[in-house]
Design a protein around this motif. Structure first.
Motif, PDB file in Angstrom:
ATOM      1  N   GLU A   4      31.996   0.809 -11.891  1.00  0.00           N
ATOM      2  CA  GLU A   4      32.651   0.878 -13.018  1.00  0.00           C
ATOM      3  C   GLU A   4      33.629  -0.750 -13.122  1.00  0.00           C
ATOM      4  OE1 GLU A   4      34.403   5.037 -14.076  1.00  0.00           O
ATOM      5  OE2 GLU A   4      32.513   5.935 -13.203  1.00  0.00           O
ATOM      6  N   LYS A   5      34.669  -0.824 -12.272  1.00  0.00           N
ATOM      7  CA  LYS A   5      34.922  -1.807 -12.200  1.00  0.00           C
ATOM      8  C   LYS A   5      34.508  -3.387 -13.028  1.00  0.00           C
ATOM      9  CE  LYS A   5      39.093  -1.563 -10.827  1.00  0.00           C
ATOM     10  NZ  LYS A   5      40.691  -1.769 -12.378  1.00  0.00           N
ATOM     11  N   THR A   6      33.150  -3.568 -12.784  1.00  0.00           N
ATOM     12  CA  THR A   6      32.197  -4.251 -13.264  1.00  0.00           C
ATOM     13  C   THR A   6      32.448  -4.173 -15.110  1.00  0.00           C
ATOM     14  OG1 THR A   6      30.079  -4.126 -12.712  1.00  0.00           O
ATOM     15  CG2 THR A   6      31.382  -5.239 -11.495  1.00  0.00           C
ATOM     16  N   VAL A  36      39.420  -7.052  -1.470  1.00  0.00           N
ATOM     17  CA  VAL A  36      38.270  -7.634  -1.865  1.00  0.00           C
ATOM     18  C   VAL A  36      38.519  -7.387  -3.793  1.00  0.00           C
ATOM     19  CG1 VAL A  36      35.806  -8.225  -3.315  1.00  0.00           C
ATOM     20  CG2 VAL A  36      36.312  -7.853  -1.239  1.00  0.00           C
ATOM     21  N   LEU A  37      38.820  -6.389  -4.334  1.00  0.00           N
ATOM     22  CA  LEU A  37      39.253  -6.040  -5.611  1.00  0.00           C
ATOM     23  C   LEU A  37      40.408  -6.887  -5.893  1.00  0.00           C
ATOM     24  CD1 LEU A  37      37.805  -2.233  -6.760  1.00  0.00           C
ATOM     25  CD2 LEU A  37      37.207  -4.779  -7.576  1.00  0.00           C
ATOM     26  N   GLY A  38      41.323  -6.420  -4.960  1.00  0.00           N
ATOM     27  CA  GLY A  38      42.527  -7.006  -5.260  1.00  0.00           C
ATOM     28  C   GLY A  38      43.466  -7.847  -5.265  1.00  0.00           C
ATOM     29  N   GLN A  39      42.713  -9.101  -3.881  1.00  0.00           N
ATOM     30  CA  GLN A  39      43.552  -9.819  -3.278  1.00  0.00           C
ATOM     31  C   GLN A  39      42.197 -11.247  -2.898  1.00  0.00           C
ATOM     32  OE1 GLN A  39      46.700  -9.387  -2.190  1.00  0.00           O
ATOM     33  NE2 GLN A  39      46.374  -6.960  -2.957  1.00  0.00           N
ATOM     34  N   VAL A  50      37.671   8.716 -12.057  1.00  0.00           N
ATOM     35  CA  VAL A  50      38.695   8.517 -13.555  1.00  0.00           C
ATOM     36  C   VAL A  50      39.657   9.760 -12.957  1.00  0.00           C
ATOM     37  CG1 VAL A  50      39.050   9.660 -15.312  1.00  0.00           C
ATOM     38  CG2 VAL A  50      36.421   9.136 -14.867  1.00  0.00           C
ATOM     39  N   PHE A  51      40.553   9.924 -12.573  1.00  0.00           N
ATOM     40  CA  PHE A  51      41.318  10.998 -11.604  1.00  0.00           C
ATOM     41  C   PHE A  51      41.943   9.415 -11.046  1.00  0.00           C
ATOM     42  CE2 PHE A  51      39.159  14.982 -13.089  1.00  0.00           C
ATOM     43  CZ  PHE A  51      39.963  14.809 -13.643  1.00  0.00           C
ATOM     44  N   ALA A  52      41.660   8.984 -10.380  1.00  0.00           N
ATOM     45  CA  ALA A  52      41.981   8.040  -9.560  1.00  0.00           C
ATOM     46  C   ALA A  52      42.748   6.520 -10.022  1.00  0.00           C
ATOM     47  CB  ALA A  52      40.891   7.830  -7.663  1.00  0.00           C
ATOM     48  N   SER A  53      42.170   6.746 -11.819  1.00  0.00           N
ATOM     49  CA  SER A  53      42.337   5.481 -12.053  1.00  0.00           C
ATOM     50  C   SER A  53      41.874   3.901 -11.116  1.00  0.00           C
ATOM     51  CB  SER A  53      44.168   5.385 -11.727  1.00  0.00           C
ATOM     52  OG  SER A  53      44.638   6.625 -12.324  1.00  0.00           O
ATOM     53  N   TRP A  54      40.343   4.377 -11.118  1.00  0.00           N
ATOM     54  CA  TRP A  54      40.059   2.869 -10.468  1.00  0.00           C
ATOM     55  C   TRP A  54      40.850   2.147  -9.198  1.00  0.00           C
ATOM     56  CZ3 TRP A  54      40.746   5.122 -14.911  1.00  0.00           C
ATOM     57  CH2 TRP A  54      38.637   5.253 -15.515  1.00  0.00           C
ATOM     58  N   ALA A  83      47.739   4.541 -17.171  1.00  0.00           N
ATOM     59  CA  ALA A  83      46.760   4.887 -17.206  1.00  0.00           C
ATOM     60  C   ALA A  83      45.780   4.657 -17.427  1.00  0.00           C
ATOM     61  CB  ALA A  83      46.618   6.600 -16.518  1.00  0.00           C
ATOM     62  N   ALA A  84      45.982   3.841 -18.899  1.00  0.00           N
ATOM     63  CA  ALA A  84      44.964   3.566 -19.630  1.00  0.00           C
ATOM     64  C   ALA A  84      44.749   2.441 -19.527  1.00  0.00           C
ATOM     65  CB  ALA A  84      45.253   3.935 -21.304  1.00  0.00           C
TER      66      ALA A  84
END
Lengths: 308, 359
Positions: free
Chosen positions: A31-33, A158-161, A232-236, A292-293
């Protein structure tokens, strides 16, 4: 409390949560992509059947896990080709993938229910696992469980750093911009989809080979959908997905123990509590609407068609 | 469009003619609707074994079809309608939750005979109900469980709070307490007939709470796997589950539907079929007791066998007073035997079981 042993509760919680966690962390990256793959349940169940079949036939749980990952990824590849190259609708394709996976797994698994899979050895020696309190909690699990936590950490890192994470997120936020910068949007998305499929497949294989040690049709029983909701609930956010999964598993394990301990709470309330508690907690955590959005990948579910 | 309409008209005609054309010499078409998969090694497995026995008995005289994993609800009605439309003469619907769909479809197909397992509604003359007195088997399992437990805690994985399940719990408890006054039952409601993951978790939860004997009223073998790892014992449910013998499976309640299915198919062939309500137990052979393994001490095996024999001969009824309600008030007086009506609608625990029956 209520005569419930917290140590066995925590051990059970981790085992119950792991299939959902693995599927959720894979879907989170997808979903991040910017791709919404609703086929998690189908990939999980295919991973469960292939993992079981291979583990039984070869006697090697490791090969079983690999087969689970490969089959999950293979199913994901179908989704990837359809949605990324042939530009089909992601929601419809994902739902179809779930139906396909459920049917395919039933076919592949004929003759396997009731077979006994090989025993999965724990990576740590019994001496460590036998330590009081921390032994069973920290050292008493199978390798896949440690892997699942490491995977969460790796995805977070990986995603954040990293630069790779930045590219992944760029593709998910605005694929046209990423494309204009020269990033191969479709290739990156396909790789994420394969990763998501492999994670879901591993989660399924863990379910059939380690947790239940049996194959039965439809055995994932909606775990893939819970994984989707958790993302979704974990806000990605990877660590929140871990928290959500453990919370869900924890309340599932707890409610059975409360029943077994004969606590005077209506069983109906206990039985629905895992879903309710998980949703409430994650909703509260992501209650700041603007933030969140912001976290939802902007290009989520949108079709990318490279123009020039 | 015009072609399509024509095609539909032709097929409707074909169907219309086909239905009365199922004459005497054609094989009897028998349909089966299963709630689980035939590989569940439990409930559905045994219904399917009986289907195979039916084929064996009549050879070319019958043709059977089955549909697995049919959800209890609107989907069942669709499957049943489909079966009736494709020419079935006799349809067995093998789960409690098919009660309403069975009667709804029976109304529309008066020439198709329906047999509904474990239900009580026979709204139309072409609906029969049948069930087995599983509680007789539960009494024997309770008798064994009460003597085998060392922790005096017996775990019970229950499915749905319906009379059949509650009857089983009461019967098992009464006979466990009879041989072990200190025995305590811990009941977990799984709210499923068949979900291996939930069943395994429930078994683990019960073992973590100290249970060393576990009884299950759910259909998968997943609890057996957990019991084997934890060193607890249990009983095969619906099917022998013999692959887990001699431990953790020390005995089993086996459903044997074959004689009934054969008799009912024969009745349809002979034209003597009529709406009936059958509720058979150990005596007529609808409930079987799986082999008691060496894990059970010999004297316990002997006394359990004596109990089986007494129930089979009709000499003893598992619900014979004195039995009190949970609150201590009297249900059955000394020597009084429960009537079938009360048993069929049983929605209460007997004295000694803690907790409430969920609504």
């Amino acid at each position: 409390m209520f005569g419930i042993d917290p140590i066995t509760l925590i051990v059970a919680l981790i085992t119950v949560s792991t299939p959902v966690l693995l599927a959720a962390i894979g879907e989170l990256v997808v979903e991040k992509t910017g791709v919404l793959n609703l086929g998690v349940e189908g990939m999980m169940i295919t991973g469960a059947v292939m993992g079981f079949v291979v583990a039984v036939d070869t006697g090697s749980p490791t090969l079983g896990f690999l087969a689970g990952m490969a089959s999950g990824a293979a199913l994901a590849l179908i989704f990837g080709l359809l949605t990324q190259l042939l530009l089909s609708n992601q929601v419809a394709t994902g739902l179809a993938l779930t139906l396909f996976g459920l049917g395919l797994s039933a076919l592949l698994g004929v003759g396997y229910p009731g077979q006994t899979p090989p025993v999965v050895n724990d990576p740590f020696p019994d001496a460590l696992a036998g330590l009081p309190v921390i032994g069973p909690i920290l050292f008493g699990h199978s390798l896949v469980i440690y892997l699942s936590v490491l995977l969460v950490a790796a995805v977070w890192y990986v995603l954040g750093q990293t630069r790779a994470g930045l590219i992944i997120r760029a593709v998910g936020e605005n694929h046209d911009a990423a494309h204009a910068l020269g990033y191969k949007v479709i290739r990156i998305r396909l790789m994420a989809i394969l990763f998501g499929g492999a994670c879901a497949g591993l989660g399924g294989a863990f379910l059939s080979v380690v947790r239940v040690q049996n194959w039965v049709e439809g055995m994932t029983a909606g775990a893939g959908w819970i994984a989707l909701a958790l993302v979704v609930f974990a806000s990605w956010k990877p660590w929140r997905a871990l928290l959500g999964a453990y919370l869900f598993g924890g309340v599932t394990a707890l409610q059975l123990r409360l029943q077994a301990a004969g606590v005077e709470v209506p069983v109906e309330i206990l039985a629905m509590s895992p879903y309710v508690v998980t949703i409430i907690v994650l909703v509260i955590m992501s209650s700041d609407r603007s933030r969140a959005a912001l976290n939802a990948p902007a290009a989520l579910g949108r079709v990318f068609h490279a123009t020039g | 469009m015009k072609h399509l309409t024509k095609l539909m008209a032709v097929s409707a005609l074909a169907l219309g003619f086909a239905a009365p054309a199922t004459a005497q010499d054609d094989p009897l078409q028998v349909g089966f609707v299963y709630v689980g998969s035939i590989g569940d090694l439990g409930w559905t497995h045994e219904h399917n074994e009986a289907r195979l026995a039916l084929e064996e008995e009549f050879g070319d005289g019958v043709e059977t079809t089955y549909v697995e994993n049919v959800p209890e609800g609107a989907d069942a009605e669709r499957v049943l309608t489909q079966m009736a439309l494709s020419g079935a003469d006799l349809i067995f619907t093998t789960s409690f939750g098919y009660m309403d769909p069975t009667n709804a479809v029976a109304e529309r197909f008066p020439n198709v005979m329906f047999e509904h397992a474990t239900g009580y509604r026979r709204d139309y003359p072409n609906v029969s109900t049948y069930s087995a007195r599983f509680y007789e088997g539960r009494a024997v399992m309770g008798h064994i469980a009460g003597q085998m437990t060392e922790s005096n805690i017996v775990g019970y994985i229950a499915s749905y709070p319906i009379p059949e399940v509650i009857r089983g719990i009461n019967s098992a408890y009464l006979h466990a307490r009879e041989v072990n006054p200190d025995v305590e039952f811990r009941i977990v409601w799984a709210y499923t007939w068949f979900d291996p993951a939930v069943e395994a978790d429930a078994a683990q939860a019960l073992i973590d709470q100290g249970a060393d004997v576990i009884m299950q009223h759910t259909d998968s073998t997943a609890p057996m796997t957990v019991m084997r790892e934890a060193g607890a014992i249990g009983f095969g449910q619906a099917s022998d589950m013999g692959q887990f013998a001699p431990e953790p499976r020390v005995s089993a309640i086996i459903d044997n539907w074959a004689p009934y299915y054969i008799a009912r198919a024969q009745a349809v062939m002979d034209g003597t079929w009529e709406s009936t309500d059958t509720w058979d137990g150990i005596g007529p052979g609808m409930v079987g007791i799986g082999e008691m393994t060496d894990a059970i001490p010999e004297e316990v095996r002997a006394s359990a066998q004596a109990l089986v024999d007494a129930i089979a001969s009709g000499e003893y009824h598992p619900f014979t007073g004195p039995i009190n309600y949970q609150d201590g008030s009297q249900w059955l007086a000394e020597g009084e035997v429960a009537d079938d009506g009360t048993l069929l609608g049983m929605d209460f625990y007997v004295e000694g079981i803690s907790g409430d029956v969920p609504n």
